[in-house]
Design a protein around this motif. Structure first.
Motif, PDB file in Angstrom:
ATOM      1  N   GLU A  96       0.806  -1.220   0.000  1.00 30.75           N
ATOM      2  CA  GLU A  96       0.000   0.000   0.000  1.00 30.75           C
ATOM      3  C   GLU A  96       0.845   1.279   0.000  1.00 30.75           C
ATOM      4  O   GLU A  96       0.563   2.212  -0.738  1.00 30.75           O
ATOM      5  N   SER A  97       1.875   1.327   0.857  1.00 37.31           N
ATOM      6  CA  SER A  97       2.660   2.557   0.982  1.00 37.31           C
ATOM      7  C   SER A  97       3.424   2.871  -0.299  1.00 37.31           C
ATOM      8  O   SER A  97       3.657   4.028  -0.635  1.00 37.31           O
ATOM      9  N   LEU A  98       3.790   1.829  -1.029  1.00 42.32           N
ATOM     10  CA  LEU A  98       4.498   1.989  -2.304  1.00 42.32           C
ATOM     11  C   LEU A  98       3.701   2.798  -3.297  1.00 42.32           C
ATOM     12  O   LEU A  98       4.239   3.594  -4.050  1.00 42.32           O
ATOM     13  N   LYS A  99       2.397   2.544  -3.297  1.00 43.40           N
ATOM     14  CA  LYS A  99       1.543   3.156  -4.306  1.00 43.40           C
ATOM     15  C   LYS A  99       1.538   4.667  -4.186  1.00 43.40           C
ATOM     16  O   LYS A  99       1.300   5.370  -5.145  1.00 43.40           O
ATOM     17  N   HIS A 134      -0.950  -0.653 -10.214  1.00 46.12           N
ATOM     18  CA  HIS A 134      -0.229  -1.699  -9.475  1.00 46.12           C
ATOM     19  C   HIS A 134      -0.924  -3.021  -9.748  1.00 46.12           C
ATOM     20  O   HIS A 134      -2.126  -3.076  -9.974  1.00 46.12           O
ATOM     21  N   THR A 135      -0.128  -4.086  -9.737  1.00 47.54           N
ATOM     22  CA  THR A 135      -0.614  -5.346 -10.279  1.00 47.54           C
ATOM     23  C   THR A 135      -0.715  -6.456  -9.253  1.00 47.54           C
ATOM     24  O   THR A 135      -0.018  -6.455  -8.237  1.00 47.54           O
ATOM     25  N   LYS A 136      -1.603  -7.391  -9.586  1.00 46.02           N
ATOM     26  CA  LYS A 136      -1.556  -8.690  -8.916  1.00 46.02           C
ATOM     27  C   LYS A 136      -1.378  -9.695 -10.034  1.00 46.02           C
ATOM     28  O   LYS A 136      -1.936  -9.532 -11.137  1.00 46.02           O
ATOM     29  N   ASN A 137      -0.562 -10.691  -9.778  1.00 52.07           N
ATOM     30  CA  ASN A 137      -0.185 -11.651 -10.808  1.00 52.07           C
ATOM     31  C   ASN A 137      -0.465 -13.055 -10.306  1.00 52.07           C
ATOM     32  O   ASN A 137      -0.002 -13.426  -9.226  1.00 52.07           O
ATOM     33  N   LEU A 138      -1.241 -13.802 -11.079  1.00 49.22           N
ATOM     34  CA  LEU A 138      -1.665 -15.135 -10.648  1.00 49.22           C
ATOM     35  C   LEU A 138      -1.106 -16.187 -11.597  1.00 49.22           C
ATOM     36  O   LEU A 138      -1.227 -16.057 -12.822  1.00 49.22           O
ATOM     37  N   PHE A 139      -0.530 -17.224 -11.007  1.00 47.24           N
ATOM     38  CA  PHE A 139      -0.030 -18.355 -11.788  1.00 47.24           C
ATOM     39  C   PHE A 139      -1.026 -19.490 -11.594  1.00 47.24           C
ATOM     40  O   PHE A 139      -1.183 -19.998 -10.487  1.00 47.24           O
TER      41      PHE A 139
END
Length: 175
Positions: free
Chosen positions: A45-48, A55-60
């Protein structure tokens, strides 16, 4: 713009340096921020606040027939995993195991990223991009490890994917 020759692919598993060199070779501008390792969306959160863009979420994922899929989505996109196979035209999906992830994409859980396609030389993993993510001019991904975040333009993400000999699949995942 002039066609840039695709730089040679680094041997998997590629390092952050290999990845950034590959982007440089494609003439793709990028900016990388170091930070403590992030394992959850909340930790990021703080990064954003410091880093613009999507910002991403990546699912394998793996379908019941064994097909492998990498999804890069906007963090806020709601992905109904139990419905997704309908829109992707594949078998029912579940999360791919850590060993499989490392074997196919050269990254560990928590460090899943679109950039890991650099390690999938024989295109065993299908890549799906979230339409909502691509609406952002800038997109943010881990550069193969979750202790940094690399920002590039969404148009350049497509160039990266195409340089790997792939056709990006952009899908509306939300709703």
């Amino acid at each position: 713009h002039a066609m840039t020759k695709t730089p040679p692919l680094p041997a998997p598993p590629a390092s952050r340096e290999d990845l950034l060199r590959f982007l440089d070779g494609l003439g793709i501008a990028h900016e990388t921020y170091d930070h403590p390792p992030i394992f959850t969306v909340e930790e990021g959160e703080s990064l954003k606040l410091d880093m613009p863009g999507g910002h991403t979420k990546n699912l394998f994922l793996k379908d019941k027939k064994g097909a492998l899929i990498l999804i890069s989505a906007l963090q806020s996109t709601r992905i109904a995993l139990n419905q997704l196979h309908h829109s992707l035209g594949c078998g029912r999906l579940s999360f791919g195991k850590a060993e499989l992830l490392e074997d196919k994409l050269g990254v560990t859980p928590g460090s899943v990223t679109a950039f890991a396609l650099l390690n999938d030389h024989d295109h065993q993993v299908r890549f799906i991009l979230d339409e909502a993510l691509m609406a952002h001019d800038i997109v943010n991904f881990h550069p193969l490890k979750n202790d940094a975040t690399t920002a590039i333009r969404s148009a350049d993400l497509l160039r990266f994917v195409e340089a790997l000999g792939r056709a990006p699949e952009i899908v509306k995942l939300d709703g």
